[in-house]
Design a protein around this motif. Structure first.
Motif, PDB file in Angstrom:
ATOM      1  N   UNK A 111      -7.568  69.240  79.714  1.00  0.00           N
ATOM      2  CA  UNK A 111      -7.312  68.584  78.431  1.00  0.00           C
ATOM      3  C   UNK A 111      -7.122  67.081  78.596  1.00  0.00           C
ATOM      4  N   UNK A 112      -6.611  66.690  79.759  1.00  0.00           N
ATOM      5  CA  UNK A 112      -6.349  65.273  80.006  1.00  0.00           C
ATOM      6  C   UNK A 112      -7.523  64.584  80.690  1.00  0.00           C
ATOM      7  N   UNK A 113      -8.154  65.280  81.625  1.00  0.00           N
ATOM      8  CA  UNK A 113      -9.303  64.730  82.355  1.00  0.00           C
ATOM      9  C   UNK A 113     -10.384  65.797  82.371  1.00  0.00           C
ATOM     10  N   UNK A 114     -11.369  65.717  81.497  1.00  0.00           N
ATOM     11  CA  UNK A 114     -12.392  66.769  81.423  1.00  0.00           C
ATOM     12  C   UNK A 114     -13.163  66.924  82.735  1.00  0.00           C
ATOM     13  N   UNK A 115     -13.247  68.154  83.183  1.00  0.00           N
ATOM     14  CA  UNK A 115     -14.070  68.516  84.339  1.00  0.00           C
ATOM     15  C   UNK A 115     -14.452  69.977  84.193  1.00  0.00           C
ATOM     16  N   UNK A 116     -15.551  70.354  84.816  1.00  0.00           N
ATOM     17  CA  UNK A 116     -15.972  71.749  84.788  1.00  0.00           C
ATOM     18  C   UNK A 116     -15.178  72.535  85.825  1.00  0.00           C
ATOM     19  N   UNK A 117     -14.610  73.660  85.398  1.00  0.00           N
ATOM     20  CA  UNK A 117     -13.889  74.556  86.304  1.00  0.00           C
ATOM     21  C   UNK A 117     -14.630  75.880  86.374  1.00  0.00           C
TER      22      UNK A 117
END
Length: 284
Positions: A156-162
């Protein structure tokens, strides 16, 4: 060429994942606690090796780590895997993994794959879908599920794919010596008269390590920026432990007597469960 940073590169899962991606167009950066030990791992030949313990250190502790951020972080490192009820899963592995992965995201890595476990599903029986809400009952399962929740909050704070790959009963070369097949191999080598087992009626999802490594490697082709992809790393087929052991011993030159019922059934795993081989975007 894509760059992949791999923690746990010297471990069981790391060995088979790296063997699956070595022929692809990847530059592999392998992290391990000892360069000397990594040099003894033939599957790491030709990779870039860095000494680091990702459960006690972060990317900021690696002054030798320079250049653009890798395309992927594959986080496989975890401690005390042979003891599902160890509090170290909370106090060391979950907290250390959180710090390390957060530092990688802070350094600009925008694709993260983490090895989860089928024990996140808890006591749920039957065929388990990747999007089934987890309900873990062991320290290992709770800690893995807790890390996933922490990382989804970080998104939510730093978008990245998980990408979260829940591994079922992967077996093969390099496996924990306390696991079923290594213990059975030891009994065969020592020509033991008997091998202590549970009743053997439990159904589990056994997946050969090479196939597990290939399934994890396939997940590196995922392209869902900022989202979470949940996947089962599994065969999709239930097999009774009794049947699995008996079939395995057919290829052995020594067959100890299987002492069924000598070990009680686990109270923290259902009698029958297996994975549905699929990957699904997490429900928002």
């Amino acid at each position: 060429m894509r760059t992949i940073l791999v923690t746990g590169a010297t471990g069981f899962v790391g060995r088979h994942l790296i063997q699956s991606i070595r022929s692809a167009d990847y530059r592999i950066i392998a992290l391990g606690r000892s360069i000397q030990f990594m040099d003894r791992c033939p599957w790491l030949d030709g990779t870039t090796k860095l000494e680091c313990d990702p459960l006690t250190e972060t990317l900021d502790d690696l002054p030798s780590f320079t250049g653009p951020a890798p395309d992927w972080l594959v986080h496989l490192a975890w401690g005390d895997v042979g003891n599902n009820h160890s509090l170290d899963h909370f106090e060391k592995s979950m907290t250390g993994s959180w710090r390390f992965i957060r530092s990688c995201v802070g350094a600009g890595i925008r694709n993260v794959m983490v090895s989860g476990t089928c024990l996140e599903y808890g006591m749920q029986s039957g065929g388990l879908s990747a999007n089934l809400p987890p309900n873990p009952v062991t320290a290992y399962g709770i800690a893995k599920d807790g890390l996933r929740r922490q990382l989804q909050y970080l998104q939510r704070q730093t978008p990245f794919q998980l990408v979260w790959g829940r591994i079922f009963y992967m077996w093969g070369e390099g496996q924990n010596p306390r696991s079923l097949i290594p213990s059975l191999n030891l009994a065969v080598r020592q020509r033991q008269a008997s091998f202590l087992m549970s009743g053997g009626e439990q159904e589990r999802d056994f997946i050969p390590a090479a196939e597990g490594g290939r399934q994890l490697a396939d997940l590196l082709n995922s392209e869902h920026p900022g989202a979470t992809l949940l996947a089962n790393v599994c065969s999709g087929h239930p097999t009774k432990i009794k049947t699995f052991v008996e079939n395995y011993l057919q290829h052995s030159d020594w067959r100890p007597k299987l002492d069924f019922g000598a070990i009680p059934y686990s109270t923290s795993e259902p009698m029958s469960f297996w994975g549905i081989p699929e990957a699904q975007l997490a429900q928002s």
